[in-house]
Design a protein around this motif. Structure first.
Motif, PDB file in Angstrom:
ATOM      1  N   ASP A   1      -4.559   4.644   4.224  1.00  0.00           N
ATOM      2  CA  ASP A   1      -3.289   4.161   4.758  1.00  0.00           C
ATOM      3  C   ASP A   1      -2.900   2.821   4.126  1.00  0.00           C
ATOM      4  O   ASP A   1      -2.450   1.909   4.809  1.00  0.00           O
ATOM      5  CB  ASP A   1      -3.372   4.038   6.293  1.00  0.00           C
ATOM      6  CG  ASP A   1      -1.993   3.854   6.909  1.00  0.00           C
ATOM      7  OD1 ASP A   1      -0.999   4.242   6.255  1.00  0.00           O
ATOM      8  OD2 ASP A   1      -1.904   3.302   8.025  1.00  0.00           O
ATOM      9  N   ILE A   2      -3.076   2.737   2.806  1.00  0.00           N
ATOM     10  CA  ILE A   2      -2.662   1.514   2.121  1.00  0.00           C
ATOM     11  C   ILE A   2      -1.331   1.710   1.400  1.00  0.00           C
ATOM     12  O   ILE A   2      -0.765   0.767   0.860  1.00  0.00           O
ATOM     13  CB  ILE A   2      -3.740   0.992   1.131  1.00  0.00           C
ATOM     14  CG1 ILE A   2      -4.041   2.016   0.033  1.00  0.00           C
ATOM     15  CG2 ILE A   2      -5.020   0.624   1.881  1.00  0.00           C
ATOM     16  CD1 ILE A   2      -4.967   1.474  -1.058  1.00  0.00           C
ATOM     17  N   SER A   3      -0.841   2.955   1.371  1.00  0.00           N
ATOM     18  CA  SER A   3       0.425   3.236   0.682  1.00  0.00           C
ATOM     19  C   SER A   3       1.028   4.532   1.222  1.00  0.00           C
ATOM     20  O   SER A   3       0.306   5.417   1.672  1.00  0.00           O
ATOM     21  CB  SER A   3       0.167   3.402  -0.816  1.00  0.00           C
ATOM     22  OG  SER A   3       1.328   3.853  -1.484  1.00  0.00           O
ATOM     23  N   ASP A   4       2.380   4.624   1.147  1.00  0.00           N
ATOM     24  CA  ASP A   4       3.013   5.911   1.477  1.00  0.00           C
ATOM     25  C   ASP A   4       2.748   6.906   0.357  1.00  0.00           C
ATOM     26  O   ASP A   4       2.801   8.111   0.565  1.00  0.00           O
ATOM     27  CB  ASP A   4       4.528   5.759   1.620  1.00  0.00           C
ATOM     28  CG  ASP A   4       4.884   4.765   2.697  1.00  0.00           C
ATOM     29  OD1 ASP A   4       4.020   4.515   3.557  1.00  0.00           O
ATOM     30  OD2 ASP A   4       6.015   4.235   2.664  1.00  0.00           O
TER      31      ASP A   4
ATOM     32  N   ARG B   1      13.411  -4.822  -4.345  1.00  0.00           N
ATOM     33  CA  ARG B   1      12.034  -4.395  -4.597  1.00  0.00           C
ATOM     34  C   ARG B   1      11.211  -5.452  -5.330  1.00  0.00           C
ATOM     35  O   ARG B   1       9.975  -5.341  -5.428  1.00  0.00           O
ATOM     36  CB  ARG B   1      12.033  -3.082  -5.395  1.00  0.00           C
ATOM     37  CG  ARG B   1      10.724  -2.314  -5.305  1.00  0.00           C
ATOM     38  CD  ARG B   1      10.751  -1.063  -6.160  1.00  0.00           C
ATOM     39  NE  ARG B   1      10.841  -1.394  -7.585  1.00  0.00           N
ATOM     40  CZ  ARG B   1      10.937  -0.477  -8.562  1.00  0.00           C
ATOM     41  NH1 ARG B   1      10.953   0.806  -8.267  1.00  0.00           N
ATOM     42  NH2 ARG B   1      11.013  -0.849  -9.822  1.00  0.00           N
ATOM     43  N   ALA B   2      11.866  -6.484  -5.872  1.00  0.00           N
ATOM     44  CA  ALA B   2      11.139  -7.499  -6.652  1.00  0.00           C
ATOM     45  C   ALA B   2      10.059  -8.150  -5.794  1.00  0.00           C
ATOM     46  O   ALA B   2      10.305  -8.537  -4.656  1.00  0.00           O
ATOM     47  CB  ALA B   2      12.112  -8.564  -7.157  1.00  0.00           C
ATOM     48  N   ASP B   3       8.854  -8.233  -6.328  1.00  0.00           N
ATOM     49  CA  ASP B   3       7.695  -8.830  -5.649  1.00  0.00           C
ATOM     50  C   ASP B   3       7.114  -7.976  -4.521  1.00  0.00           C
ATOM     51  O   ASP B   3       6.372  -8.477  -3.674  1.00  0.00           O
ATOM     52  CB  ASP B   3       8.011 -10.245  -5.134  1.00  0.00           C
ATOM     53  CG  ASP B   3       7.876 -11.288  -6.236  1.00  0.00           C
ATOM     54  OD1 ASP B   3       7.598 -10.908  -7.390  1.00  0.00           O
ATOM     55  OD2 ASP B   3       8.047 -12.486  -5.943  1.00  0.00           O
ATOM     56  N   THR B   4       7.434  -6.701  -4.524  1.00  0.00           N
ATOM     57  CA  THR B   4       6.709  -5.787  -3.637  1.00  0.00           C
ATOM     58  C   THR B   4       5.288  -5.657  -4.195  1.00  0.00           C
ATOM     59  O   THR B   4       5.118  -5.602  -5.405  1.00  0.00           O
ATOM     60  CB  THR B   4       7.400  -4.401  -3.636  1.00  0.00           C
ATOM     61  OG1 THR B   4       8.705  -4.573  -3.112  1.00  0.00           O
ATOM     62  CG2 THR B   4       6.649  -3.387  -2.803  1.00  0.00           C
ATOM     63  N   PRO B   5       4.257  -5.638  -3.325  1.00  0.00           N
ATOM     64  CA  PRO B   5       2.890  -5.590  -3.868  1.00  0.00           C
ATOM     65  C   PRO B   5       2.535  -4.227  -4.476  1.00  0.00           C
ATOM     66  O   PRO B   5       2.796  -3.189  -3.876  1.00  0.00           O
ATOM     67  CB  PRO B   5       2.004  -5.875  -2.656  1.00  0.00           C
ATOM     68  CG  PRO B   5       2.842  -5.617  -1.467  1.00  0.00           C
ATOM     69  CD  PRO B   5       4.278  -5.768  -1.873  1.00  0.00           C
ATOM     70  N   LEU B   6       1.936  -4.284  -5.655  1.00  0.00           N
ATOM     71  CA  LEU B   6       1.437  -3.074  -6.297  1.00  0.00           C
ATOM     72  C   LEU B   6      -0.059  -3.208  -6.516  1.00  0.00           C
ATOM     73  O   LEU B   6      -0.555  -4.307  -6.785  1.00  0.00           O
ATOM     74  CB  LEU B   6       2.082  -2.877  -7.672  1.00  0.00           C
ATOM     75  CG  LEU B   6       3.584  -2.654  -7.761  1.00  0.00           C
ATOM     76  CD1 LEU B   6       3.983  -2.504  -9.235  1.00  0.00           C
ATOM     77  CD2 LEU B   6       3.999  -1.419  -6.969  1.00  0.00           C
TER      78      LEU B   6
ATOM     79  N   HIS C   1       0.296   3.147 -10.478  1.00  0.00           N
ATOM     80  CA  HIS C   1       0.816   2.025  -9.698  1.00  0.00           C
ATOM     81  C   HIS C   1       1.065   2.495  -8.278  1.00  0.00           C
ATOM     82  O   HIS C   1       1.913   3.349  -8.043  1.00  0.00           O
ATOM     83  CB  HIS C   1       2.123   1.505 -10.297  1.00  0.00           C
ATOM     84  CG  HIS C   1       1.925   0.771 -11.579  1.00  0.00           C
ATOM     85  ND1 HIS C   1       1.885   1.397 -12.798  1.00  0.00           N
ATOM     86  CD2 HIS C   1       1.735  -0.554 -11.832  1.00  0.00           C
ATOM     87  CE1 HIS C   1       1.682   0.496 -13.745  1.00  0.00           C
ATOM     88  NE2 HIS C   1       1.585  -0.699 -13.196  1.00  0.00           N
ATOM     89  N   VAL C   2       0.307   1.929  -7.367  1.00  0.00           N
ATOM     90  CA  VAL C   2       0.441   2.301  -5.966  1.00  0.00           C
ATOM     91  C   VAL C   2       1.155   1.163  -5.243  1.00  0.00           C
ATOM     92  O   VAL C   2       0.709   0.009  -5.297  1.00  0.00           O
ATOM     93  CB  VAL C   2      -0.958   2.515  -5.342  1.00  0.00           C
ATOM     94  CG1 VAL C   2      -0.857   2.678  -3.841  1.00  0.00           C
ATOM     95  CG2 VAL C   2      -1.644   3.717  -5.971  1.00  0.00           C
ATOM     96  N   GLN C   3       2.256   1.467  -4.602  1.00  0.00           N
ATOM     97  CA  GLN C   3       2.972   0.438  -3.842  1.00  0.00           C
ATOM     98  C   GLN C   3       2.267   0.268  -2.506  1.00  0.00           C
ATOM     99  O   GLN C   3       2.163   1.211  -1.724  1.00  0.00           O
ATOM    100  CB  GLN C   3       4.414   0.894  -3.643  1.00  0.00           C
ATOM    101  CG  GLN C   3       5.303  -0.197  -3.120  1.00  0.00           C
ATOM    102  CD  GLN C   3       6.748   0.279  -3.050  1.00  0.00           C
ATOM    103  OE1 GLN C   3       7.276   0.865  -4.000  1.00  0.00           O
ATOM    104  NE2 GLN C   3       7.376   0.062  -1.924  1.00  0.00           N
ATOM    105  N   LEU C   4       1.750  -0.925  -2.249  1.00  0.00           N
ATOM    106  CA  LEU C   4       1.015  -1.152  -1.001  1.00  0.00           C
ATOM    107  C   LEU C   4       2.000  -1.258   0.171  1.00  0.00           C
ATOM    108  O   LEU C   4       3.069  -1.854   0.039  1.00  0.00           O
ATOM    109  CB  LEU C   4       0.166  -2.421  -1.109  1.00  0.00           C
ATOM    110  CG  LEU C   4      -0.929  -2.358  -2.192  1.00  0.00           C
ATOM    111  CD1 LEU C   4      -1.656  -3.701  -2.307  1.00  0.00           C
ATOM    112  CD2 LEU C   4      -1.922  -1.236  -1.899  1.00  0.00           C
ATOM    113  N   ASN C   5       1.607  -0.680   1.303  1.00  0.00           N
ATOM    114  CA  ASN C   5       2.543  -0.646   2.443  1.00  0.00           C
ATOM    115  C   ASN C   5       2.387  -1.851   3.376  1.00  0.00           C
ATOM    116  O   ASN C   5       2.228  -1.700   4.581  1.00  0.00           O
ATOM    117  CB  ASN C   5       2.392   0.673   3.215  1.00  0.00           C
ATOM    118  CG  ASN C   5       0.972   0.893   3.697  1.00  0.00           C
ATOM    119  OD1 ASN C   5       0.086   0.074   3.431  1.00  0.00           O
ATOM    120  ND2 ASN C   5       0.728   1.983   4.410  1.00  0.00           N
ATOM    121  N   THR C   6       2.412  -3.024   2.793  1.00  0.00           N
ATOM    122  CA  THR C   6       2.417  -4.233   3.624  1.00  0.00           C
ATOM    123  C   THR C   6       3.813  -4.414   4.220  1.00  0.00           C
ATOM    124  O   THR C   6       4.790  -3.890   3.686  1.00  0.00           O
ATOM    125  CB  THR C   6       2.092  -5.475   2.766  1.00  0.00           C
ATOM    126  OG1 THR C   6       3.007  -5.490   1.668  1.00  0.00           O
ATOM    127  CG2 THR C   6       0.668  -5.432   2.236  1.00  0.00           C
TER     128      THR C   6
END
Ligand code: ADP
Ligand code: MG
Ligand code: ZN
Length: 476
Positions: free
Chosen positions: A178-181, A143-148, A11-16
């Protein structure tokens, strides 16, 4: 003998900047439940609106792993309830994900590569967090609804080491894009490991066990090793059926064991159905062309470094694994220095010093341009290699980046001028007439002695190549 089979879900958290279905910020908030709105709190009547940036990032990932990017994909509701998920379902993708059929290559120790299939990568919304304080439990929905982006591999890995190589490669790629930290400790790169064993030669896979909650590469390796051992023992003791069944286990860091957490749901339990609040995702040709514009990725970089720059495969893999390292290296080359010399100065001299100080390349006190300039001073004979090391040592401890001034201050300027070196050589010869005679009578090995004496007399400042050349002339 057994074969180990491993498949990974990451699961990668996207850095939007904002969440996947509302405009709440994804950035850190000091106060709990402040980065929230009716949509991510799941209040009745609030409707989701898809964040196009999350879609763009998922698409770029797809192109980075040679996958199919579906022009049309579907969001489904995955029904389950946890207190940190206010909707009582998760919005995810199921049978029509945005990305499928990709691949990634592991760099094995013998310089060969191994292909691992990427089954799919789909977009979904993260849950909030439960915080347990003694008898009290709290829920924080920041964190709810952070894009993964959930990236699922084929069951292609055959050892714990291969699983770690896969994770490191995937980590490297999402960082380049550069889509995630992609910070494992902070949870923006989380992985679930699926492990099974089968007797060598058996066609069918064994029963897979899923291990969750592993937050470092080291623990991934340890958890797999433990779990494989547990399964093999059950098999050998004749209890495989009873003890190895499809379940979710947790990695217990303190005890170093995997522990049963819950039986594994299968997809029927989730009651997937298309989310009626979200239309199918349709991406335009234009978006596809945009998403294909990705930076040079590690495999392409390694190939270029080896073919065009003449760098050893092993060194190229090490440098390209981390984008900051590759970009540092490329910035050094702007000083027009030999690539191989740049490799040595980056990987041995600079990294050696950084490791000692407990820093990584992103924290280097000496930037790439400065280090490149320093190396160019060796190549144009201003200083010796030894002198350059002294200058680097000096800069690691000081703020001055005026290399010429440091060379002056430390008295490191190298003498390349023939007459100055010849004067030293003549002096050495005059003081060692006996050795000269021995040399001339055939004791060739003594040449090194004269080089050493001359370098010493010059306090290391003479250009060694010149010393060699002039000594040969003088000694005949
Ligand atoms: P779920 O969400 O139920 O865990 P997924 O399809 O998302 O299912 O993920 C399944 C993962 O398990 C994939 O990474 C796949 O490669 C892996 N896998 C499937 N079968 C096996 C097996 N027998 N042994 C090890 N890994 C497996
Ligand atoms: Mg799973
Ligand atoms: Zn919101």
């Amino acid at each position: 003998m057994f074969e180990i089979v491993i498949g990974l879900e990451v699961h990668v958290q996207l850095n939007t900047k904002t969440k996947i279905f509302c405009s709440c910020p994804t950035s850190f908030a000091h106060e709990q439940n402040t980065n929230t709105c009716p949509t991510c709190l799941a209040l009745p009547g609030a409707l989701p609106v898809l964040n196009i940036e999350a879609v763009r990032k998922a698409m770029s990932f797809g192109y980075a792993v040679n996958a199919t990017v579906n022009q049309r994909s579907i969001f489904n509701r995955k029904s389950y309830f946890y207190p940190d998920s206010p909707k009582a379902y998760q919005i995810s993708q199921f049978d029509v994900p945005i990305v499928e059929h990709g691949e990634l290559f592991l760099d094995l120790e013998d310089d060969t590569t191994k292909r691992v299939g990427i089954t799919r990568a789909h977009l979904e919304a993260d849950a909030g967090k439960s915080i347990h304080e003694g008898a009290i439990s709290k829920v924080d929905l920041n964190r709810a609804d952070t894009p993964l982006l959930e990236i699922v591999s084929d069951p292609d890995m055959r050892s714990a080491d291969e699983a770690v190589l896969y994770l490191k490669k995937l980590h490297s790629i999402v960082r380049y894009l550069d889509i995630s930290d992609a910070n494992m400790q902070e949870g923006s790169f989380r992985c679930d490991v699926n492990v099974s064993i089968r007797p060598k030669g058996q066609q069918e896979f064994g029963t897979r066990v899923e291990i969750k909650n592993i937050n470092s590469f080291k623990f991934v390796k340890a958890a797999i090793q433990y779990e494989v051992q547990r399964q093999i023992e059950a098999y050998e003791d004749g209890y495989y059926e009873q003890e190895v069944y499809q379940e979710t286990r947790l990695w217990d860091v303190a005890k170093g064991v995997t522990k049963s957490m819950r039986g594994k749901e299968d997809s029927a339990d989730y009651r997937y159905f298309p989310d009626p609040d979200l239309r199918p995702v349709l991406v335009t040709d234009e978006m596809m062309e945009e998403a294909k514009k990705i930076p040079e990725l590690p495999d392409a970089k390694v190939a270029r470094y080896v073919d065009k720059l003449g760098i050893k495969h092993y060194d190229a893999v090490v440098i390209c694994a981390q984008k900051e390292m590759a970009y540092y290296f490329e910035a050094m080359l702007e000083s027009n220095i030999a690539p191989k010399t740049a490799v040595t100065w980056l990987t041995s001299e600079l990294l050696g010093r950084l490791n000692k100080a407990g820093h990584d390349i992103t924290e280097s006190p000496v930037d790439a341009k400065t280090l490149g300039t320093l190396v160019s001073k060796i190549e144009d004979n201003t200083i010796s290699g030894k002198g350059a090391k002294d200058v680097l040592d000096y800069m690691m401890e000081s703020d001055s980046r005026d290399i010429d001034a440091i060379i002056d201050e430390l008295g490191l300027a190298q003498v390349s001028d023939d007459s100055a070196i010849l004067a030293i050589i003549d002096d050495v010869i005059a003081r060692n007439q006996d050795k000269v005679a021995e040399y001339k009578s055939g004791k060739d090995k003594l040449f090194g002695f004269f080089v050493g004496q001359t370098m010493k007399a010059s306090k290391g400042s003479a250009n060694p190549a010149k010393v060699n050349e002039l000594l040969k002339e003088r000694l005949g």
